[in-house]
Write an enzyme that holds these catalytic residues in place. Structure first.
Site, PDB file in Angstrom:
ATOM      1  N   HIS A  81       0.811  -1.221   0.000  1.00 15.03           N
ATOM      2  CA  HIS A  81       0.000   0.000   0.000  1.00 15.03           C
ATOM      3  C   HIS A  81       0.845   1.273   0.000  1.00 15.03           C
ATOM      4  O   HIS A  81       0.321   2.366  -0.043  1.00 15.03           O
ATOM      5  CB  HIS A  81      -0.912   0.025   1.230  1.00 15.03           C
ATOM      6  CG  HIS A  81      -0.166   0.252   2.508  1.00 15.03           C
ATOM      7  ND1 HIS A  81       0.461  -0.755   3.190  1.00 15.03           N
ATOM      8  CD2 HIS A  81       0.105   1.385   3.199  1.00 15.03           C
ATOM      9  CE1 HIS A  81       1.062  -0.263   4.250  1.00 15.03           C
ATOM     10  NE2 HIS A  81       0.863   1.036   4.290  1.00 15.03           N
TER      11      HIS A  81
HETATM   12  C1  UD1 Z   1      -1.389   5.421   6.639  1.00 12.55           C
HETATM   13  C2  UD1 Z   1      -0.010   5.727   7.245  1.00 12.55           C
HETATM   14  C3  UD1 Z   1       0.936   4.572   6.924  1.00 12.55           C
HETATM   15  C4  UD1 Z   1       0.370   3.232   7.320  1.00 12.55           C
HETATM   16  C5  UD1 Z   1      -1.002   3.073   6.662  1.00 12.55           C
HETATM   17  C6  UD1 Z   1      -1.654   1.758   7.006  1.00 12.55           C
HETATM   18  C7  UD1 Z   1       0.620   8.115   7.212  1.00 12.55           C
HETATM   19  C8  UD1 Z   1       1.540   9.092   6.604  1.00 12.55           C
HETATM   20  N1  UD1 Z   1       0.588   6.891   6.640  1.00 12.55           N
HETATM   21  O1  UD1 Z   1      -1.232   5.406   5.239  1.00 12.55           O
HETATM   22  O2  UD1 Z   1       2.131   4.769   7.659  1.00 12.55           O
HETATM   23  O3  UD1 Z   1       1.227   2.204   6.884  1.00 12.55           O
HETATM   24  O4  UD1 Z   1      -1.822   4.165   7.121  1.00 12.55           O
HETATM   25  O5  UD1 Z   1      -2.881   1.620   6.434  1.00 12.55           O
HETATM   26  O6  UD1 Z   1      -0.036   8.437   8.172  1.00 12.55           O
HETATM   27  N2  UD1 Z   1      -8.678   5.526   2.753  1.00 12.55           N
HETATM   28  C9  UD1 Z   1      -9.901   4.923   2.734  1.00 12.55           C
HETATM   29  N3  UD1 Z   1     -10.481   4.610   3.921  1.00 12.55           N
HETATM   30  C10 UD1 Z   1      -9.888   4.884   5.113  1.00 12.55           C
HETATM   31  C11 UD1 Z   1      -8.638   5.529   5.113  1.00 12.55           C
HETATM   32  C12 UD1 Z   1      -8.040   5.828   3.927  1.00 12.55           C
HETATM   33  O7  UD1 Z   1     -10.479   4.656   1.688  1.00 12.55           O
HETATM   34  O8  UD1 Z   1     -10.466   4.549   6.156  1.00 12.55           O
HETATM   35  C13 UD1 Z   1      -8.035   5.855   1.469  1.00 12.55           C
HETATM   36  C14 UD1 Z   1      -8.289   7.285   1.081  1.00 12.55           C
HETATM   37  O9  UD1 Z   1      -8.446   7.327  -0.283  1.00 12.55           O
HETATM   38  C15 UD1 Z   1      -7.002   7.977   1.480  1.00 12.55           C
HETATM   39  C16 UD1 Z   1      -5.973   6.886   1.255  1.00 12.55           C
HETATM   40  O10 UD1 Z   1      -6.647   5.664   1.581  1.00 12.55           O
HETATM   41  O11 UD1 Z   1      -6.756   9.119   0.744  1.00 12.55           O
HETATM   42  C17 UD1 Z   1      -4.749   7.030   2.106  1.00 12.55           C
HETATM   43  O12 UD1 Z   1      -5.109   7.116   3.504  1.00 12.55           O
HETATM   44  P1  UD1 Z   1      -4.125   7.862   4.536  1.00 12.55           P
HETATM   45  O13 UD1 Z   1      -4.640   7.741   5.907  1.00 12.55           O
HETATM   46  O14 UD1 Z   1      -3.846   9.225   4.029  1.00 12.55           O
HETATM   47  O15 UD1 Z   1      -2.773   7.067   4.386  1.00 12.55           O
HETATM   48  P2  UD1 Z   1      -2.483   5.496   4.274  1.00 12.55           P
HETATM   49  O16 UD1 Z   1      -1.966   5.228   2.905  1.00 12.55           O
HETATM   50  O17 UD1 Z   1      -3.616   4.672   4.763  1.00 12.55           O
END
Ligand code: UD1
Length: 365
Positions: free
Chosen positions: A208
């Site tokens: 991811h």
């Molecule tokens: C975050 C953490 C990462 C961790 C990962 C585990 C940071 C910088 N990164 O990354 O260290 O390894 O979590 O999952 O904090 N989204 C959804 N549903 C959700 C949450 C996110 O669909 O409940 C999607 C959204 O499109 C969002 C994208 O995932 O924009 C990224 O989510 P985000 O929380 O920004 O970062 P992660 O890639 O999940």
């Protein structure tokens, strides 16, 4: 009088680190009252609520609901919402976990309010500032008053950065507390039968990290490798929403059409541990999974060029494979042919980390 601790969590990798500490602090004998704040960085049921259920974490006292956004937006939204709550709560200590954006935001707000800050999983460094988590770790550690460290490299890194040694406390890996507490539940999981898998006859995959999945060429390269691998052994890939979005955006769905390639929804904590524990080996770009597989002694091939947890390689079952598909294939063959390295479990990864943190804070707050 009991001390008041605020624990702040935000995203999936926080929950299994916070759960053992929450449970230890809620024990009758512990000298703490706690407030649990969930920033809402992760909000999907199976990235958040499911983990609260699996890990028996009580409902958060305060939910900030910040959701997704750019790094600046997400960090700023946590800061603005959290500042009001912390002014109101005026706790004795704020405790943060790991390296996500919610960790960084909480550290900055807490330090500026002059409240003591404790960082669980302090000192880890990948020495790669292109990883957003590395920036989050550096800033959080610079501001923390108490640094709870998982492995020796964490101590060395903090001391090299000028942090006073007396605030650096080796407590071990708190994720292993969660893992040990839940091992007996793995046999209840239906994840193997539901996906028509056979123990030790499949590979578990997660991917991811933006550096791997936001780049079409790289994502295509890895998916092609996994589809090729699925001709030899089943491949199971619980897919993060970000990765799924990218597979759709780059129109790669047709590439992964194969009966032995199982792209599935993200799993809860127990099902995911079961998937790891019964697998032949793991391919991942996650941080935490390098630790879980080390404890479980399951071979782990990490598709990154660095790791913030060197003992998972020097002692544990992990190998860094970078972006080199040839090297990754070599390691896969070693595992399938039974020639992969033997591994052990690092010191203090014993399930007693939360209790060490509680004892330390009771004496030193
Ligand atoms: C975050 C953490 C990462 C961790 C990962 C585990 C940071 C910088 N990164 O990354 O260290 O390894 O979590 O999952 O904090 N989204 C959804 N549903 C959700 C949450 C996110 O669909 O409940 C999607 C959204 O499109 C969002 C994208 O995932 O924009 C990224 O989510 P985000 O929380 O920004 O970062 P992660 O890639 O999940």
């Amino acid at each position: 009088m009991k001390k008041h601790a605020v624990l702040v969590v935000g995203a999936r990798p926080n929950f299994m680190k916070a759960a053992p500490l929450i449970h230890a602090m809620l024990r009758e004998s512990a000298q703490f009252e706690i407030t649990l704040i969930h920033t809402g960085q992760h909000y999907d049921y199976n990235l958040s609520q499911l983990f609260f259920e699996d890990l028996n974490i009580p409902k958060s006292d305060i939910y900030l609901g910040v959701g997704s956004g750019s790094h600046a937006e997400q960090t700023a939204n946590v800061m603005v919402a959290l500042e009001k709550e912390l002014i109101n709560l005026a706790p004795d200590v704020v405790i943060v976990f790991g390296d996500i954006n919610s960790t960084l935001a909480t550290a900055v707000v807490t330090a500026k309010l002059g409240i003591k800050l404790a960082h669980v999983e302090a000192g880890l460094r990948s020495f790669d500032n292109r990883m957003p988590e590395e920036i989050n770790r550096i800033v959080t550690d610079r501001l923390a008053d108490f640094h709870f460290v998982t492995e020796q490299a964490g101590v060395d890194n903090l001391v090299n950065e000028g942090i006073d040694k007396k605030h650096v406390i080796m407590v071990g890996n708190i994720m292993i507390d969660s893992l040990k507490q839940n091992l007996s539940k793995l046999s209840d999981s239906k994840v193997i039968s539901d996906n028509s898998l056979i123990e030790k006859k499949y590979v578990a995959v997660t991917m991811h990290r933006p550096s791997n999945v936001d780049n079409k060429e790289r994502l295509t390269k890895y998916l092609a490798l996994l589809v090729e691998l699925s001709k030899k052994i089943d491949v199971v890939f619980p897919c993060h929403p970000r990765t799924l979005k990218m597979i759709e955006k780059f129109e790669l769905q047709s590439l992964i059409q194969s009966d032995s390639f199982h792209l599935i929804e993200p799993l809860g904590y127990i099902d995911f541990l079961a998937l790891l524990a019964y697998s032949k080996f793991v391919i991942t770009d996650s941080g935490g999974i390098q630790g879980d597989t080390t404890y479980l002694k399951i071979p782990c091939l990490t598709i990154r060029s660095n790791t913030e947890q060197p003992e998972t390689i020097s002692i544990g079952s992990n190998t860094l494979c970078g972006e080199d598909i040839g090297f990754l294939n070599e390691k896969i063959d070693e595992i399938l042919n039974g020639n992969y390295k033997q591994s052990a479990v690092p010191k203090f990864w014993d399930g007693a980390t939360a209790q060490r943190i509680v004892s330390y804070l009771e004496k030193n707050l």
